[in-house]
Design an enzyme around this catalytic site. Structure first.
Site, PDB file in Angstrom:
ATOM      1  N   GLY A  83      40.582  39.210  41.256  1.00  0.00           N
ATOM      2  CA  GLY A  83      41.871  39.406  40.594  1.00  0.00           C
ATOM      3  C   GLY A  83      41.790  40.170  39.281  1.00  0.00           C
ATOM      4  N   SER A 136      38.693  42.074  44.183  1.00  0.00           N
ATOM      5  CA  SER A 136      39.400  43.309  43.824  1.00  0.00           C
ATOM      6  C   SER A 136      39.199  44.451  44.823  1.00  0.00           C
ATOM      7  CB  SER A 136      39.023  43.757  42.406  1.00  0.00           C
ATOM      8  OG  SER A 136      39.438  42.785  41.460  1.00  0.00           O
TER       9      SER A 136
HETATM   10  C1  PEP Z   1      40.059  36.235  46.578  1.00  0.00           C
HETATM   11  O1  PEP Z   1      40.787  35.471  45.966  1.00  0.00           O
HETATM   12  O2  PEP Z   1      39.359  35.804  47.505  1.00  0.00           O
HETATM   13  C2  PEP Z   1      40.021  37.631  46.166  1.00  0.00           C
HETATM   14  C3  PEP Z   1      39.061  38.385  46.614  1.00  0.00           C
HETATM   15  O3  PEP Z   1      41.031  38.052  45.335  1.00  0.00           O
HETATM   16  P1  PEP Z   1      41.317  39.568  44.857  1.00  0.00           P
HETATM   17  O4  PEP Z   1      41.152  40.453  46.063  1.00  0.00           O
HETATM   18  O5  PEP Z   1      42.737  39.531  44.357  1.00  0.00           O
HETATM   19  O6  PEP Z   1      40.331  39.883  43.805  1.00  0.00           O
END
Ligand code: PEP
Length: 250
Positions: free
Chosen positions: A169, A210
Site C-alpha cells: 500500500g 504495490s
Molecule cells: C496486500 O495487501 O496483500 C497488498 C499487496 O496490497 P497492495 O497491492 O495495495 O500493496
C-alpha cells in the site's frame, strides 16, 4: 507445469455494488491458463461465488479460524468457507500479523485447517523496513517460511506470498534483484521443507506489495515469481485486468 496465479485481496473494501467490478474480469479471462482469484470480505464471498460461476475466476477469503467450529464469536472457519465454495484463504497477511498479533504458529494452524477443509492456503511472509535495513530480511523470511507453513508432505496445494511489509500500500517496491533474491531463497526453503518431485519446486510463490500495471511485467519476469497478490489495484477491473493480462502473457 508451474501454476501461475493472480490473486486480488480486497481487504475491508467492497459492498454489493462492487461485484460488478468482477464482471469484466470474468469476461476477459475465460480462455486464460493462469488462475484468477479474488479474496473478498466475508460478507461478499457467497454472492461473489454465484457471480463467477462457470468462469475461470474463483473466490477466496482473507482469513480463517484454526478450528472447524466452536465458541469463537466473530470468527469464520475454513470448513465454513469451503462449504460455500471458496477455493483459497489468505493466512498470515502482515496486516493480521501486525494488528491482530498473529504468530507463525497461529498462521500455521490456520493454514493447516484450510488444507484439512480442502482449501488452498496462501501463506504470507515478508520483512519490515526495519528488518531490511538491519540486513535481516532473509533470516526473518526463513523463520516465517519454516514456522508458518503446514507440514504437508506434498505442497502442491499450498501457495506462498512474499510481501515485504514496507511495500504494501505504499507505492514502493523492492528492486528486481531483491525480489529475485528473496524468491530464490524462498524456493530453496520450500524444497528443503517439501522435498520430492511435486514438492517445494512446484509450490507457487507470489509477489505482493504495490503491484500495478506499470510494474507487473518487470516483477513477473523475475525467476521464481509465479504470480501476484494484489491489494489496492485489485479493487477496480480497469486496474486489475491489465495485471491479469500481463501475468498471462509473461
Ligand atoms: C496486500 O495487501 O496483500 C497488498 C499487496 O496490497 P497492495 O497491492 O495495495 O500493496
Amino acid at each position: 507445469m508451474q501454476i501461475r496465479l493472480i490473486a486480488g485481496n480486497w481487504k475491508m473494501n467492497g459492498t454489493s455494488d462492487s461485484l460488478r467490478e468482477i464482471t469484466p474480469v470474468i469476461e476477459a479471462t475465460m480462455e486464460f491458463h493462469s488462475a484468477v482469484l479474488i479474496c473478498t470480505p466475508f460478507t461478499l464471498i457467497d454472492r461473489a461465488i454465484t457471480h463467477v460461476r462457470g468462469s475461470r475466476v474463483t473466490i477466496g477469503a482473507q482469513d480463517c479460524h484454526p478450528e472447524a467450529k466452536g465458541p469463537h464469536t466473530g470468527d469464520v472457519s475454513a470448513q465454513m468457507l469451503a462449504e460455500i465454495g471458496a477455493t483459497h484463504v489468505i493466512t498470515g497477511h502482515s496486516e493480521r500479523r501486525q494488528h491482530h498479533r498473529e504468530t507463525n504458529a497461529l498462521v500455521r494452524d490456520k493454514a493447516t485447517s484450510a488444507l484439512d477443509a480442502g482449501l488452498v492456503p496462501i501463506v504470507c511472509v515478508g520483512e519490515t523496513q526495519r528488518d531490511r535495513d538491519a540486513g535481516k530480511a532473509l533470516d526473518i523470511v526463513s523463520g516465517q517460511v519454516r514456522e508458518s507453513l503446514p507440514d504437508v508432505p506434498q505442497s502442491g496445494s499450498v501457495v506462498v506470498a512474499y510481501e515485504p511489509v514496507w511495500a504494501i500500500g505504499t507505492g514502493r517496491t523492492p528492486s528486481l534483484g531483491d525480489i529475485a533474491e528473496m524468491h530464490a531463497h524462498i524456493r530453496r526453503l520450500l524444497v528443503e521443507k517439501f522435498p520430492g518431485s511435486r514438492g517445494g519446486r512446484q509450490t507457487p510463490i507470489l509477489y505482493g506489495g504495490s503491484v500495478t500495471a506499470n510494474n507487473a511485467a518487470e516483477i513477473f519476469s523475475a525467476a521464481n515469481v509465479d504470480g501476484g497478490l494484489v491489494g489496492g489495484a485489485s479493487l477496480r477491473a480497469r486496474d486489475f485486468l491489465p495485471i491479469c493480462r500481463i501475468l498471462e502473457q509473461a
